[in-house]
Design an enzyme around this catalytic site. Structure first.
Site, short mmCIF file in Angstrom:
data_model
loop_
_atom_site.label_atom_id
_atom_site.label_comp_id
_atom_site.label_asym_id
_atom_site.label_seq_id
_atom_site.Cartn_x
_atom_site.Cartn_y
_atom_site.Cartn_z
N TYR A 268 68.63 67.14 2.27
CA TYR A 268 69.57 66.27 2.12
C TYR A 268 68.93 65.16 3.39
O TYR A 268 69.42 65.87 4.10
CB TYR A 268 70.80 65.52 1.91
N ASP B 44 65.82 66.15 10.78
CA ASP B 44 67.60 66.13 10.55
C ASP B 44 67.93 66.71 11.02
O ASP B 44 68.62 67.20 10.46
CB ASP B 44 66.63 65.78 9.40
N LYS C 183 76.36 61.49 12.00
CA LYS C 183 77.58 62.02 12.01
C LYS C 183 78.06 62.56 13.67
O LYS C 183 79.00 61.18 13.94
CB LYS C 183 77.44 63.20 11.71
C1 LIG Z 1 74.89 63.23 5.75
C2 LIG Z 1 73.09 63.68 6.38
C3 LIG Z 1 72.64 62.51 5.73
C4 LIG Z 1 73.12 61.18 5.00
O1 LIG Z 1 74.23 60.78 6.46
P1 LIG Z 1 74.91 59.28 5.70
O2 LIG Z 1 75.45 58.32 7.04
O3 LIG Z 1 75.60 59.95 4.46
O4 LIG Z 1 73.53 58.23 5.01
C5 LIG Z 1 71.04 62.44 6.35
N1 LIG Z 1 70.93 63.38 6.64
C6 LIG Z 1 71.89 65.08 6.50
C7 LIG Z 1 71.21 66.05 6.87
C8 LIG Z 1 72.94 64.61 7.08
O5 LIG Z 1 73.60 66.11 6.99
#
Ligand SMILES: *Cc1c(COP(=O)(O)O)cnc(C)c1O
Length: 437
Positions: A146, A241, A274
């Site tokens: 994601y 990511d 995060k």
């Molecule tokens: C949480 C997450 C996102 C999205 O971040 P948001 O702050 O919820 O938009 C993108 N990539 C990864 C791997 C994530 O865990």
């Protein structure tokens, strides 16, 4: 003792009248596991209390950011000080520079970065920048990873390698995902075929190096090495990511874990979020100077944000990074997380329940499967009904895990040996009930 969920139920009913599904992000609705979401009233350390005053040991920590636990005194102090100085200016501040310096110090593959407000924004901007910098349109992502909910990323695999993806959400026109190629995680052969077919048209490959959005699945070292080699050979940018794994699986993020096995390893771009915001809306994307200088106002790739680099969020992020940089922080956190995972594994074994688990730093995952899955299809072979019984059994006993089997879990520095022992004790009871059909 079964908690009384009345106040949660009443709030959920009220929420559903004016907020779609009663929640502001779908996974919170408990749709996968059934039952009533817990409305959080307050949190402290490793615990939160719901609307009924019921206490839970929190293994979500806001889906990763709360690596110090809730209400860490140093973070509170930094945020309170920042609040008094002003909420938002729409003009540059020293703290943005300090945070950029702190992040680059921890993740040296980043030479320059830009701060944004969410992981979605960061991932979307990174893809645009990769496309702008390479002059190419197509990119690779992997099934089960994601990267936020930008249109071009809401896509599942098409019928073959020559065909590109199909939208996974209504409202995403097929032409928007036409250039997104979706491959199987950890499948070297498919990766090689895709580069052979499309290599010269690829702007980038984006990957969660340790995937946390299909529970917890590591990219194998040979697979990651091939990703790096093929991107370099074909002039495509390798984007990590690390919104979830960044400063969570190790101080230097997942890329530092791979660099231990692959000498000189580094991605071209990194997406963070995060933990670097410590629970405030803050994320970042960065990479080499040459690529980042393609961004406006220096270059032709547009990207902007009214609240980007928000002064309260940067204060929170900076204080959080300062704490996790203390000597021994990650050793302690890793030890705790392993103790949890080992405890759960032992409890499952004693009850004769199929179980496999893995962790890195303060992130973990477990499966009601004999062996750790390597890709999304294997993750989805998990028995959802049994997971839901485990989830609710633990919830009733005051242990809060992610309400879906395709999510990872998080341990914070505030989790005590007592919290872990309580969790394993609760799991021991629930595993006994899982044996029964
Ligand atoms: C949480 C997450 C996102 C999205 O971040 P948001 O702050 O919820 O938009 C993108 N990539 C990864 C791997 C994530 O865990």
């Amino acid at each position: 003792m079964k908690p009384n969920t009345d106040h949660n139920e009443a709030l959920f009913e009220r929420a559903k009248r004016f907020i779609p599904g009663g929640v502001n992000s779908p996974v919170r609705a408990f749709k996968a596991v059934g039952g009533t979401p817990r409305f959080v009233q307050r949190a402290q350390g490793a615990h939160f209390w719901d609307a009924n005053g019921q206490r839970y040991i929190d293994y979500i920590g806001s889906w990763g950011p709360m690596i110090l636990g809730h209400g860490h005194p140093a973070v509170l102090q930094a945020v309170q000080k920042a609040l008094l100085e002003g909420f938002s200016f729409g003009a540059p501040t020293e703290r943005e520079v300090e945070l950029a310096e702190a992040i680059i110090h921890l993740v040296p593959s980043i030479e320059m970065l830009r701060l944004v407000s969410s992981g979605t924004e960061a991932g979307m901007s990174a893809i645009r920048l990769a496309r702008g910098a390479t002059g190419r349109s197509k990119f690779i992502k992997f099934e089960g990873c994601y990267h936020g909910h930008a249109d071009a990323l809401l896509v599942k695999a098409g019928s073959g390698l020559a065909t590109f993806g199909n939208p996974t959400s209504a409202g995403v026109p097929p032409e928007v995902v036409r250039d997104t190629l979706v491959l199987e995680y950890n499948n070297v052969k498919q990766l090689e075929e895709a580069f052979a077919l499309h290599g010269r048209e690829l702007a980038c490959l984006i990957i969660e190096p340790i995937a946390g959005n299909m529970n917890f699945v590591r990219a194998s070292v040979p697979f990651m090495q091939r990703c790096r080699e093929l991107c370099s050979q074909h002039g495509a940018l390798l984007i990590f990511d690390e919104v979830m794994t960044g400063c969570r699986v190790a101080l230097g993020s997942a890329q530092s874990v791979y660099a231990q096995s692959i000498p000189g390893f580094a991605p071209d771009m990194t997406v963070l979020g995060k933990v670097i915001g410590g629970g405030m809306p803050l994320a970042a994307f960065g990479g080499s100077r040459a690529v980042m200088e393609q961004l406006a106002p220096l270059g032709p790739v547009y990207q902007a944000g009214t609240l980007s680099g928000n002064p309260v969020a940067t204060a929170c992020g900076l204080a959080t990074l300062q704490e996790i940089t203390r000597p021994g922080f990650f050793e302690d956190l890793s030890r705790k997380t392993r103790a949890l995972v080992d405890g759960l594994t032992g409890a499952a074994r004693d009850a004769g329940v199929a179980f496999s688990a893995d962790s890195e730093g303060g992130m973990f995952g477990f499966f009601l499967l004999d062996a750790l899955p390597q890709n999304y299809t294997q993750v989805m072979k998990s028995d959802g009904a049994r997971f839901n019984r485990l989830f609710h059994g633990l919830l009733e006993r005051g242990v809060y895990l992610a309400p879906a089997l395709y999510e990872a879990g998080f341990v914070s520095a505030a989790h005590s040996a007592q919290d872990i022992a309580e969790t394993v004790g609760a799991a021991r009871e629930v595993f006994q009930t899982l044996q029964k059909p």
